[in-house]
Design a protein around this motif. Structure first.
Motif, PDB file in Angstrom:
ATOM      1  N   GLY A  47      -2.998  11.640   6.751  1.00 24.57           N
ATOM      2  CA  GLY A  47      -2.106  10.143   6.816  1.00 24.57           C
ATOM      3  C   GLY A  47      -2.149   8.497   6.737  1.00 24.57           C
ATOM      4  O   GLY A  47      -1.465   8.084   6.464  1.00 24.57           O
ATOM      5  N   LEU A  48      -3.656   9.135   7.812  1.00 18.83           N
ATOM      6  CA  LEU A  48      -4.019   7.640   7.896  1.00 18.83           C
ATOM      7  C   LEU A  48      -4.218   6.520   6.214  1.00 18.83           C
ATOM      8  O   LEU A  48      -4.219   5.323   5.976  1.00 18.83           O
ATOM      9  CB  LEU A  48      -5.173   7.701   9.142  1.00 18.83           C
ATOM     10  N   GLU A  49      -5.158   7.525   5.362  1.00 15.84           N
ATOM     11  CA  GLU A  49      -5.116   6.912   4.327  1.00 15.84           C
ATOM     12  C   GLU A  49      -4.057   6.447   3.593  1.00 15.84           C
ATOM     13  O   GLU A  49      -4.308   5.567   2.670  1.00 15.84           O
ATOM     14  CB  GLU A  49      -6.580   8.271   3.854  1.00 15.84           C
ATOM     15  N   ALA A  50      -2.918   7.335   3.719  1.00 13.55           N
ATOM     16  CA  ALA A  50      -2.016   6.992   3.017  1.00 13.55           C
ATOM     17  C   ALA A  50      -1.523   5.744   3.277  1.00 13.55           C
ATOM     18  O   ALA A  50      -1.211   5.027   2.182  1.00 13.55           O
ATOM     19  CB  ALA A  50      -0.878   7.900   2.901  1.00 13.55           C
ATOM     20  N   VAL A  51      -1.114   5.385   4.967  1.00 13.46           N
ATOM     21  CA  VAL A  51      -1.039   4.225   5.058  1.00 13.46           C
ATOM     22  C   VAL A  51      -1.365   2.871   4.474  1.00 13.46           C
ATOM     23  O   VAL A  51      -1.162   1.889   4.106  1.00 13.46           O
ATOM     24  CB  VAL A  51      -0.685   3.947   6.486  1.00 13.46           C
ATOM     25  N   VAL A  52      -3.049   3.072   5.060  1.00 11.25           N
ATOM     26  CA  VAL A  52      -3.654   2.469   3.875  1.00 11.25           C
ATOM     27  C   VAL A  52      -3.662   2.101   2.656  1.00 11.25           C
ATOM     28  O   VAL A  52      -3.940   0.481   2.415  1.00 11.25           O
ATOM     29  CB  VAL A  52      -5.618   2.488   5.239  1.00 11.25           C
ATOM     30  N   PHE A  53      -3.400   3.025   2.041  1.00  7.64           N
ATOM     31  CA  PHE A  53      -3.921   2.840   0.611  1.00  7.64           C
ATOM     32  C   PHE A  53      -2.601   2.147   0.580  1.00  7.64           C
ATOM     33  O   PHE A  53      -2.347   1.325  -0.726  1.00  7.64           O
ATOM     34  CB  PHE A  53      -3.576   4.168  -0.356  1.00  7.64           C
ATOM     35  N   VAL A  54      -1.400   2.849   1.124  1.00  6.56           N
ATOM     36  CA  VAL A  54       0.034   2.372   0.416  1.00  6.56           C
ATOM     37  C   VAL A  54      -0.150   0.760   0.926  1.00  6.56           C
ATOM     38  O   VAL A  54       0.177  -0.239  -0.135  1.00  6.56           O
ATOM     39  CB  VAL A  54       0.954   2.747   0.718  1.00  6.56           C
ATOM     40  N   GLY A  55      -0.365   0.388   2.137  1.00  7.23           N
ATOM     41  CA  GLY A  55      -0.946  -0.614   2.493  1.00  7.23           C
ATOM     42  C   GLY A  55      -1.900  -1.912   1.527  1.00  7.23           C
ATOM     43  O   GLY A  55      -0.998  -3.242   1.600  1.00  7.23           O
ATOM     44  N   GLY A  56      -2.612  -1.338   0.858  1.00  9.37           N
ATOM     45  CA  GLY A  56      -3.218  -1.705   0.002  1.00  9.37           C
ATOM     46  C   GLY A  56      -2.783  -2.437  -1.219  1.00  9.37           C
ATOM     47  O   GLY A  56      -2.708  -3.495  -1.482  1.00  9.37           O
ATOM     48  N   VAL A  57      -1.769  -1.041  -1.182  1.00  9.44           N
ATOM     49  CA  VAL A  57      -0.312  -1.844  -3.194  1.00  9.44           C
ATOM     50  C   VAL A  57       0.017  -3.080  -2.574  1.00  9.44           C
ATOM     51  O   VAL A  57       0.225  -2.911  -3.749  1.00  9.44           O
ATOM     52  CB  VAL A  57      -0.103  -0.398  -2.987  1.00  9.44           C
ATOM     53  N   GLY A  58       0.300  -2.702  -1.020  1.00 10.41           N
ATOM     54  CA  GLY A  58       1.549  -3.545  -0.931  1.00 10.41           C
ATOM     55  C   GLY A  58       0.996  -5.505  -0.950  1.00 10.41           C
ATOM     56  O   GLY A  58       1.848  -5.828  -0.998  1.00 10.41           O
ATOM     57  N   ILE A  59      -0.379  -5.155  -0.331  1.00  5.19           N
ATOM     58  CA  ILE A  59      -1.016  -6.487  -0.159  1.00  5.19           C
ATOM     59  C   ILE A  59      -0.736  -7.104  -1.970  1.00  5.19           C
ATOM     60  O   ILE A  59      -0.107  -8.759  -1.559  1.00  5.19           O
ATOM     61  CB  ILE A  59      -2.404  -6.428   0.335  1.00  5.19           C
ATOM     62  N   GLY A  60      -1.036  -7.156  -2.754  1.00  7.24           N
ATOM     63  CA  GLY A  60      -1.850  -7.689  -4.179  1.00  7.24           C
ATOM     64  C   GLY A  60      -0.418  -7.431  -4.713  1.00  7.24           C
ATOM     65  O   GLY A  60      -0.411  -7.706  -5.832  1.00  7.24           O
ATOM     66  N   GLY A  61       0.066  -6.425  -4.688  1.00  6.02           N
ATOM     67  CA  GLY A  61       1.654  -5.473  -5.663  1.00  6.02           C
ATOM     68  C   GLY A  61       2.822  -6.311  -5.638  1.00  6.02           C
ATOM     69  O   GLY A  61       3.450  -7.252  -3.399  1.00  6.02           O
ATOM     70  N   GLN A  62       4.140  -6.200  -5.820  1.00  6.95           N
ATOM     71  CA  GLN A  62       5.281  -6.418  -5.737  1.00  6.95           C
ATOM     72  C   GLN A  62       5.759  -5.251  -4.586  1.00  6.95           C
ATOM     73  O   GLN A  62       5.788  -4.309  -4.822  1.00  6.95           O
ATOM     74  CB  GLN A  62       5.841  -6.636  -6.610  1.00  6.95           C
ATOM     75  N   ALA A  63       6.601  -5.104  -4.088  1.00  6.76           N
ATOM     76  CA  ALA A  63       7.773  -4.370  -3.826  1.00  6.76           C
ATOM     77  C   ALA A  63       8.165  -3.152  -4.706  1.00  6.76           C
ATOM     78  O   ALA A  63       7.904  -1.971  -3.631  1.00  6.76           O
ATOM     79  CB  ALA A  63       8.726  -4.624  -2.947  1.00  6.76           C
TER      80      ALA A  63
END
Length: 275
Positions: A47-63
């Motif tokens: 679960g923590l990995e999912a949050v980190v990876f999704v957060g990483g996508v959100g930093i450099g990408g669009q919604a």
């Protein structure tokens, strides 16, 4: 390995601290509730990995980059969970563990080979002054002096889809001497270790040695003093006798007795004799 876990499970079921306050110690609780703690920590980590990876996508990408991977991940997770829930009882645990272990071996082989490949690519990028592998798949994007083969497509750095094979199996469209040799060395090492494990399981020791096992090659085995905690054949038989006589409760007494008898019905084949 099977006998080792039979002894561990028997010790967890039979042994209990002499003092009541010792029952709340972390060491005792982790052993007693290991079957709960292991999947709990695994789910928490994923679960923590999912949050980190999704957060990483959100930093450099669009919604708009969020919905597709999140939905696909949820569908895949629910599907796998449902299959394990409904068909797990009829599935052989041994086959499941063998298949999952083989998959992990493939992933780790790819990681090892990919690590060597990235190291060589880094050295080549330093010599050329740029990220050559990210500029395409044509001439000049790879070191011809270190190349075993190269295809002008299927680049995991630039072509969509191939990064999945790169992450899981270590695929590269431009193989180097280091990546190929490291991949083969990894599998040779795994094969040798498995052969040693099979030999030890049959004979109780490693080849050409009578008092040496694989676990004794681990420095932590001697640092933690695990030798003194090993049980000989007589002690294991006494442990299983106590397990057979253990009272696990009145409600499920018959089921618990059947489970304990099933645990000890097979004779102990491999034991570690105390010096």
């Amino acid at each position: 390995m099977k006998e080792k876990w039979r002894v561990k499970l028997a010790q967890a079921l039979v042994k209990s601290p002499e003092k009541k306050k010792d029952r709340f110690k972390i060491g005792y609780l982790t052993k007693k509730y290991a079957l709960f703690i292991l999947p709990f920590i695994t789910c928490l980590r994923e679960g923590l990995e999912a949050v980190v990876f999704v957060g990483g996508v959100g930093i450099g990408g669009q919604a708009t980059a969020f919905p597709l991977p999140v939905v696909v991940g949820l569908i895949a997770g629910i599907t796998v969970g449902a299959l394990l829930y409904y068909f797990g009882s009829s599935m052989s645990m041994q086959i499941f563990l063998i298949v999952s272990t083989c998959v992990l071996y493939l992933i780790s082989a790819g990681l090892f080979s990919r690590g060597v490949w990235y190291f060589q690519t880094y050295k080549y990028n330093q010599a050329t002054g740029g990220d050559a592998s990210e500029n395409g798949s044509g001439p000049g994007t790879y070191d011809i002096n270190q190349s075993v083969w190269h295809v002008n497509c299927c680049n995991p750095e630039t072509d969509n889809g191939w990064d999945v094979f790169n992450a899981l199996l270590g695929w590269q469209n431009s193989a180097t001497y280091g990546s190929v040799i490291s991949y083969n060395v990894y599998w040779i090492f795994i094969i040798c270790v498995l052969l040693l494990m099979v030999y030890e399981e049959k004979h109780g020791h490693l080849p050409f040695t009578k008092n040496l096992t694989l676990v004794q090659l681990n420095p932590m085995y001697h640092i933690k003093g695990k030798k003194k905690h090993e049980l000989n054949k007589k002690q294991q038989e006494e442990l299983f006798t106590k397990l057979r006589q253990q009272n696990f409760g009145e409600v499920n007494e018959e089921a618990d007795e059947a489970s304990s008898n099933k645990l000890i019905e097979q004779p102990v084949e491999q034991v570690s004799e105390k010096k």
